[in-house]
Write a protein that holds these residues in place. Sequence first.
Motif, PDB file in Angstrom:
ATOM      1  N   UNK A 125      47.323  51.435  39.588  1.00  0.00           N
ATOM      2  CA  UNK A 125      46.111  51.499  40.407  1.00  0.00           C
ATOM      3  C   UNK A 125      45.155  52.555  39.862  1.00  0.00           C
ATOM      4  N   UNK A 126      45.702  53.696  39.415  1.00  0.00           N
ATOM      5  CA  UNK A 126      44.875  54.743  38.834  1.00  0.00           C
ATOM      6  C   UNK A 126      44.232  54.286  37.522  1.00  0.00           C
ATOM      7  N   UNK A 127      44.986  53.555  36.718  1.00  0.00           N
ATOM      8  CA  UNK A 127      44.424  53.005  35.482  1.00  0.00           C
ATOM      9  C   UNK A 127      43.259  52.082  35.822  1.00  0.00           C
ATOM     10  N   UNK A 128      43.441  51.282  36.882  1.00  0.00           N
ATOM     11  CA  UNK A 128      42.377  50.385  37.318  1.00  0.00           C
ATOM     12  C   UNK A 128      41.099  51.141  37.628  1.00  0.00           C
ATOM     13  N   UNK A 129      41.217  52.295  38.306  1.00  0.00           N
ATOM     14  CA  UNK A 129      40.033  53.098  38.612  1.00  0.00           C
ATOM     15  C   UNK A 129      39.404  53.661  37.344  1.00  0.00           C
ATOM     16  N   UNK A 135      33.466  50.962  33.103  1.00  0.00           N
ATOM     17  CA  UNK A 135      32.844  49.637  33.107  1.00  0.00           C
ATOM     18  C   UNK A 135      33.622  48.641  32.247  1.00  0.00           C
ATOM     19  N   UNK A 136      34.923  48.857  32.153  1.00  0.00           N
ATOM     20  CA  UNK A 136      35.814  47.915  31.465  1.00  0.00           C
ATOM     21  C   UNK A 136      36.443  47.034  32.545  1.00  0.00           C
ATOM     22  N   UNK A 137      35.662  46.087  33.029  1.00  0.00           N
ATOM     23  CA  UNK A 137      36.005  45.387  34.253  1.00  0.00           C
ATOM     24  C   UNK A 137      37.204  44.449  34.101  1.00  0.00           C
ATOM     25  N   UNK A 163      35.793  44.946  43.337  1.00  0.00           N
ATOM     26  CA  UNK A 163      34.602  45.502  42.702  1.00  0.00           C
ATOM     27  C   UNK A 163      34.487  45.015  41.260  1.00  0.00           C
ATOM     28  N   UNK A 164      35.609  45.044  40.527  1.00  0.00           N
ATOM     29  CA  UNK A 164      35.601  44.619  39.129  1.00  0.00           C
ATOM     30  C   UNK A 164      35.262  43.131  39.018  1.00  0.00           C
TER      31      UNK A 164
END
Length: 316
Positions: A125-129, A135-137, A163-164
Amino acid sequence: LTSAPMAAIEVGKVAASATVLEAADVAAAPANDAAGMDGYTGDNCKASSEKTRVMPTPDVFDCTPLIDEAVAIKNEGNEHVKNKQYAEAAEKYKKSIAVIHRSRGKQVLVQQQSVMEALKAVLYCNIGQCMLSQQLYRRAIESCTECLKIDESNGKALWRRSMAREHVKEYREALEDALKLKKLGGGGIDQQELKRRCESLLQRHMNAKGHDDLVRMKECFQIVSNKYGLNDGEAAPKTVGWIVEDESLAATSERVAQHWKMDISEADQFVAWLAKGLEMKVIPHPHGTDAVWTPPTQKTSNATEDILEASLKDWC
């Protein structure tokens, strides 16, 4: 960055390559706390690892050192996040996951495996943030999905993936994530804000779908026109005149099918594009520029949109 509480990992839910053993004398792993990007802090992870420490035996692998090492590396990643060094933070979180994966193929206690799985969900989840912040969606979507494979009720992962997905114009998928989050209680997101987001995503999905429909509609019109030689500059104006005269587009389609000896489905496609052009005023009205043609009332939303709209009403 704040963290919503994560649902406790089900005891016994482990990676396919790991072997877990029950132990009645070992305390169960605690549920995730609300410690920002941490998820598990150094102190509570240390406490968890101490409670689940295993006396060395030939058969049982003690994961305590791995847990402690993984948490220490994760904390380094958190420091990078505080300094907005997202690429460096993501590398630390990936390294922490790699440490956890060193337990693969080992016989471990189910309680320790639960601690590691919960920690791994936080790391993904942290990597996702971090990816979202860069902006690497697409990468953000992948990381949040990995988190949700472990903890399907993780509110932060749902929010970030939504969001992504919005940024890559996957509006329907973004809406589905937002609706799931709404159903789960919002995960700390203001309910009115979440409701507005759901409504906005639904509208954007419908608008995008409408554009795609126009492209397909034009392609079908062109295919029929080429097949029956209707690009002569006479067929279209004649059909537009019928559209204005007839009570329904179905009636016009029947006239077109009979006149040019085509299937009714082909006539529908030919008429639909001309009717859309007349409605959007890109095709001149046969009665003059001031004349307005209003399409007959008809239901255009399909089953997917009906379901999404119903879900929006039920959950918002």
